[in-house]
Design a protein around this motif. Structure first.
Motif, PDB file in Angstrom:
ATOM      1  N   MET A   1       0.675  -1.096  -0.156  1.00 20.96           N
ATOM      2  CA  MET A   1      -0.182  -0.038   0.041  1.00 20.96           C
ATOM      3  C   MET A   1       1.025   1.322  -0.065  1.00 20.96           C
ATOM      4  SD  MET A   1      -2.905   1.068   2.787  1.00 20.96           S
ATOM      5  CE  MET A   1      -3.910   2.269   2.411  1.00 20.96           C
ATOM      6  N   ASP A   2       0.740   2.049  -0.928  1.00 14.97           N
ATOM      7  CA  ASP A   2       1.491   3.298  -1.055  1.00 14.97           C
ATOM      8  C   ASP A   2       0.774   4.378  -0.181  1.00 14.97           C
ATOM      9  OD1 ASP A   2       2.972   5.330  -1.746  1.00 14.97           O
ATOM     10  OD2 ASP A   2       2.611   5.397  -3.916  1.00 14.97           O
ATOM     11  N   LEU A   3       1.442   4.680   0.786  1.00 19.78           N
ATOM     12  CA  LEU A   3       0.585   5.697   1.514  1.00 19.78           C
ATOM     13  C   LEU A   3       1.080   7.219   1.156  1.00 19.78           C
ATOM     14  CD1 LEU A   3       0.927   3.687   4.975  1.00 19.78           C
ATOM     15  CD2 LEU A   3      -1.289   3.963   3.497  1.00 19.78           C
ATOM     16  N   ASN A   4       1.961   7.278   0.504  1.00 20.41           N
ATOM     17  CA  ASN A   4       2.437   8.593   0.145  1.00 20.41           C
ATOM     18  C   ASN A   4       1.195   9.406  -0.642  1.00 20.41           C
ATOM     19  OD1 ASN A   4       5.195   8.666   1.078  1.00 20.41           O
ATOM     20  ND2 ASN A   4       5.880   7.307  -0.829  1.00 20.41           N
ATOM     21  N   LYS A   5       0.383   8.549  -1.424  1.00 18.97           N
ATOM     22  CA  LYS A   5      -0.641   9.470  -2.201  1.00 18.97           C
ATOM     23  C   LYS A   5      -1.657   9.044  -1.430  1.00 18.97           C
ATOM     24  CE  LYS A   5       2.188   9.090  -6.500  1.00 18.97           C
ATOM     25  NZ  LYS A   5       2.425   8.469  -7.562  1.00 18.97           N
ATOM     26  N   ALA A   6      -1.991   8.614  -0.466  1.00 19.14           N
ATOM     27  CA  ALA A   6      -3.212   8.412   0.298  1.00 19.14           C
ATOM     28  C   ALA A   6      -4.058   9.423   0.736  1.00 19.14           C
ATOM     29  CB  ALA A   6      -2.916   7.328   1.439  1.00 19.14           C
ATOM     30  N   THR A   7      -5.259   9.284   0.496  1.00 15.00           N
ATOM     31  CA  THR A   7      -5.914  10.204   1.147  1.00 15.00           C
ATOM     32  C   THR A   7      -6.491  10.041   2.593  1.00 15.00           C
ATOM     33  OG1 THR A   7      -7.198  10.547  -1.121  1.00 15.00           O
ATOM     34  CG2 THR A   7      -8.355  11.692   0.758  1.00 15.00           C
ATOM     35  N   TRP A   8      -5.799  10.731   3.387  1.00 12.36           N
ATOM     36  CA  TRP A   8      -6.227  10.780   4.900  1.00 12.36           C
ATOM     37  C   TRP A   8      -7.418  11.516   5.383  1.00 12.36           C
ATOM     38  CZ3 TRP A   8      -3.366   7.085   7.360  1.00 12.36           C
ATOM     39  CH2 TRP A   8      -2.404   6.747   6.834  1.00 12.36           C
ATOM     40  N   ARG A   9      -8.225  10.864   6.145  1.00  6.84           N
ATOM     41  CA  ARG A   9      -9.399  11.652   6.494  1.00  6.84           C
ATOM     42  C   ARG A   9      -9.343  11.518   8.158  1.00  6.84           C
ATOM     43  NH1 ARG A   9     -10.829   9.275   1.985  1.00  6.84           N
ATOM     44  NH2 ARG A   9     -12.268  10.516   0.653  1.00  6.84           N
ATOM     45  N   LYS A  10      -9.635  12.641   8.756  1.00  6.61           N
ATOM     46  CA  LYS A  10      -9.489  12.748  10.529  1.00  6.61           C
ATOM     47  C   LYS A  10     -10.993  12.248  10.914  1.00  6.61           C
ATOM     48  CE  LYS A  10      -7.638  16.348  12.052  1.00  6.61           C
ATOM     49  NZ  LYS A  10      -7.213  17.593  12.542  1.00  6.61           N
ATOM     50  N   SER A  11     -10.729  11.553  12.152  1.00  5.31           N
ATOM     51  CA  SER A  11     -11.892  10.902  12.774  1.00  5.31           C
ATOM     52  C   SER A  11     -12.660  12.284  13.202  1.00  5.31           C
ATOM     53  CB  SER A  11     -11.446  10.138  13.682  1.00  5.31           C
ATOM     54  OG  SER A  11     -12.569   9.786  14.623  1.00  5.31           O
ATOM     55  N   SER A  12     -14.096  11.874  13.031  1.00  8.28           N
ATOM     56  CA  SER A  12     -14.944  12.807  13.904  1.00  8.28           C
ATOM     57  C   SER A  12     -14.996  12.990  15.189  1.00  8.28           C
ATOM     58  CB  SER A  12     -16.518  12.630  13.045  1.00  8.28           C
ATOM     59  OG  SER A  12     -16.898  11.357  13.699  1.00  8.28           O
ATOM     60  N   HIS A  13     -14.254  11.764  15.707  1.00 12.67           N
ATOM     61  CA  HIS A  13     -14.330  11.881  17.116  1.00 12.67           C
ATOM     62  C   HIS A  13     -13.167  12.364  17.651  1.00 12.67           C
ATOM     63  CE1 HIS A  13     -17.988   9.458  17.363  1.00 12.67           C
ATOM     64  NE2 HIS A  13     -17.503   8.834  16.341  1.00 12.67           N
ATOM     65  N   SER A  14     -12.130  13.048  16.767  1.00  5.43           N
ATOM     66  CA  SER A  14     -10.940  13.565  17.463  1.00  5.43           C
ATOM     67  C   SER A  14     -11.269  14.791  17.978  1.00  5.43           C
ATOM     68  CB  SER A  14     -10.048  13.561  16.047  1.00  5.43           C
ATOM     69  OG  SER A  14      -9.514  12.631  15.686  1.00  5.43           O
ATOM     70  N   GLY A  15     -10.206  15.308  19.191  1.00  2.91           N
ATOM     71  CA  GLY A  15     -10.640  16.473  19.688  1.00  2.91           C
ATOM     72  C   GLY A  15     -10.343  17.601  18.910  1.00  2.91           C
ATOM     73  N   GLY A  16     -11.124  18.833  19.124  1.00  2.61           N
ATOM     74  CA  GLY A  16     -11.228  19.853  18.500  1.00  2.61           C
ATOM     75  C   GLY A  16      -9.788  20.606  18.589  1.00  2.61           C
ATOM     76  N   THR A  17      -8.899  20.425  19.632  1.00  7.58           N
ATOM     77  CA  THR A  17      -7.918  21.230  19.873  1.00  7.58           C
ATOM     78  C   THR A  17      -6.616  20.578  19.239  1.00  7.58           C
ATOM     79  OG1 THR A  17      -7.448  19.951  21.776  1.00  7.58           O
ATOM     80  CG2 THR A  17      -8.800  21.908  22.052  1.00  7.58           C
ATOM     81  N   GLY A  18      -6.856  19.604  18.411  1.00  7.40           N
ATOM     82  CA  GLY A  18      -5.626  19.061  17.660  1.00  7.40           C
ATOM     83  C   GLY A  18      -4.780  18.130  18.478  1.00  7.40           C
ATOM     84  N   GLY A  19      -4.907  17.820  19.588  1.00  2.00           N
ATOM     85  CA  GLY A  19      -4.039  17.073  20.451  1.00  2.00           C
ATOM     86  C   GLY A  19      -4.489  15.614  20.327  1.00  2.00           C
ATOM     87  N   GLU A  20      -5.536  15.221  19.828  1.00  2.00           N
ATOM     88  CA  GLU A  20      -5.845  13.810  19.899  1.00  2.00           C
ATOM     89  C   GLU A  20      -6.620  13.186  18.522  1.00  2.00           C
ATOM     90  OE1 GLU A  20      -8.761  13.958  23.146  1.00  2.00           O
ATOM     91  OE2 GLU A  20      -7.065  13.934  24.795  1.00  2.00           O
TER      92      GLU A  20
END
Length: 60
Positions: A1-20
């Protein structure tokens, strides 16, 4: 799996401050997971059915 061109999506449950923040990318039959604070760091790549089982267990 070539992850260099992967489209990454942030979890909707991640903290809003960017720490988690967890991000995921998918490819046929696989799911990759990484820490958004360290995008060049290690990634966990697992089969899609294993990921589905993991999510089921975590929801309990």
């Amino acid at each position: 799996m070539d992850l260099n061109k992967a489209t990454w999506r942030k979890s909707s449950h991640s903290g809003g401050t960017g720490g988690e923040c967890v991000e995921m990318a998918s490819a046929p039959g696989l799911v990759a997971i990484r820490d958004s604070k360290d995008p060049h760091g290690p990634k966990l790549v697992i089969p899609r059915d294993t990921f589905a089982s993991l999510v089921t267990v975590l929801k309990r």
